[in-house]
Design an enzyme around this catalytic site. Sequence first.
Site, PDB file in Angstrom:
ATOM      1  CG  ASP A 100      39.967  38.095  29.385  1.00  0.00           C
ATOM      2  OD1 ASP A 100      39.749  37.062  30.031  1.00  0.00           O
ATOM      3  OD2 ASP A 100      39.138  39.025  29.267  1.00  0.00           O
ATOM      4  CD  GLU A 138      38.847  33.194  28.413  1.00  0.00           C
ATOM      5  OE1 GLU A 138      38.020  32.723  29.199  1.00  0.00           O
ATOM      6  OE2 GLU A 138      38.834  34.392  28.096  1.00  0.00           O
TER       7      GLU A 138
HETATM    8  C1  GLC Z   1      37.493  35.627  30.814  1.00  0.00           C
HETATM    9  C2  GLC Z   1      38.017  35.451  32.219  1.00  0.00           C
HETATM   10  C3  GLC Z   1      36.924  35.740  33.200  1.00  0.00           C
HETATM   11  C4  GLC Z   1      36.434  37.145  32.967  1.00  0.00           C
HETATM   12  C5  GLC Z   1      36.012  37.363  31.512  1.00  0.00           C
HETATM   13  C6  GLC Z   1      35.808  38.819  31.197  1.00  0.00           C
HETATM   14  O1  GLC Z   1      36.528  34.678  30.499  1.00  0.00           O
HETATM   15  O2  GLC Z   1      38.531  34.164  32.396  1.00  0.00           O
HETATM   16  O3  GLC Z   1      37.359  35.577  34.515  1.00  0.00           O
HETATM   17  O4  GLC Z   1      35.350  37.419  33.817  1.00  0.00           O
HETATM   18  O5  GLC Z   1      36.991  36.908  30.622  1.00  0.00           O
HETATM   19  O6  GLC Z   1      37.033  39.487  31.136  1.00  0.00           O
END
Ligand code: GLC
Length: 534
Positions: free
Chosen positions: A201, A243
């Site tokens: 993440d 991500e």
């Molecule tokens: C990422 C996740 C999202 C979350 C953010 C903070 O972007 O996909 O859902 O709110 O991280 O952890």
Amino acid sequence: MKDDFWYKNAVFYEVAVRAFKDSNGDGRGDLRGIAEKIDYLQILGVDCVWIMPIYPSPLKDDGYDVADYYGVDRAYGSLDDLKGLIEAAHSHGIRIIMDLVLNHTSDEHPWFQSARSNRSAPYRDYYVWSDTDQKYKDARIVFVDTESSNWTWDEQAGQYYWHRFYSSQPDLNFDNPKVQDEMLNVARFWLDIGIDGFRVDAAPYLFEREGTICENLPETHAYLKRLRSFIHEHYPGRILLCEANQWPEDVRPYFGDGDEFHMAFHFPLMPRIFMALRRGEVGPIRWVMQQTPPIPPDCQWCTFLRNHDELTLEMVTEEEREWMWKEYAPDLRMRLNLGIRRRLAPLLDNDRRRIELAKSLLFTLPGAPIIYYGDEIGMGDNLDLFDRNGVRTPMQWDSSPNAGFTTESPYTELVKGDLAFRNVNVTAQLRDPHSLFHTIQKMIALRRRHAAFGGSSMEWVEIGNPTVAAFVRKNGDDVVLVLSNLSHDVQSVVVPPQYREDCLDLLSSCVVSLGAELELRPYSYLWLQLPNGE
Ligand code: GLC
């Protein structure tokens, strides 16, 4: 399950654990619920399931606010339930990956509780503190609808703390070697339990440096490489999926020389598939594919249409964003931060042809595709729900009360209207050979059988019509020509001489003799296998 490169041609499926299936009648989905539905996922044909965070959490950000890295929130079950799920999945040839939330914790995490208590507290240095809120001014705010600064004053601590997301999610201080080691321990803990990898993440934000945008810093890459080499050494075959909502040239370094991430989401491609579909022209997709640099041979993109967040419009120009909002989010309630909080089917006006075409593009463009739970049956969303909860409603299993998701009252309101469970549900679609589910199932099965789709090669074919996307995927002897009519009119294309042959139409299993010209019905798509070695 021996293949270390399994992810390269895999189909992924994202599950919001709370929303998928309730096994114990408390109204919330849980790990056992997913295990009960493994047969379904196998029938659909997915290779790997990404489960959203299951850590104990106050749930101010649906579990991305972690209060304990070494446990499972009771609402979702226990560590044993997770082991049971992994076992059930593996016995069906399916892998399970989970979120690794490195960048921040919940403010209810005991580390933060200790850290804020006084300046010499043992965990003080686990977080990023400052006497002013003027540092790192060049860092953007991600949740623009809810936060006005990346700094929040903490009365108890007597200082500001740094956070890239909600103020309830203080950032960990990766300059502290203890934090670095601790997060490797977290990874080890879950890998030892048997998890097949992590969706990492918020990867770009680990470090902060004055005078930078505090994203994609060399220090961040160095740490991520350390995480990768740890996995490579001790857990071969497990993967890291990145991500990083960034432009392709900024994502590229996350693959390193094949020594950082195995996979990364392709954020800029996603909105351009929607642009191309609405404009009825291939330009946006061609443009973004041109911008996409080659990646090391053992790496792979993860492509998607929707996920649990808003359909992000960060990787488009301002003008394009305005246009996307106007076209796809005419009702202001559909807009969130710099994006659109709607699901696939309602975005495409529940038009079966366009939903299929979008999926066809997803399954044929380079990369390993991921399906967001429920999109395989064309589930709807609920705009009355707060923030991103509107796209995280219970899976619609059947037409019984509460959609077969739970026997008790569900944790949230279900989808209403045309795309509610009485009209759209798994049981009905499994029964109907012409359902969206079966079309997607077929696409997945064909993808799996054709090496061409797992390779990296993709060549645009010039067919003299910008309304039609035409490209060839090739891997060894397997060569597939993919044609997609992006418009609501019949389109004709000129077939280049080298393709004027007898091809196998993979979706209908019929032989098609390609002549000089070909007509394509509105929003139709063809996957044509060319004779060997073409
Ligand atoms: C990422 C996740 C999202 C979350 C953010 C903070 O972007 O996909 O859902 O709110 O991280 O952890």
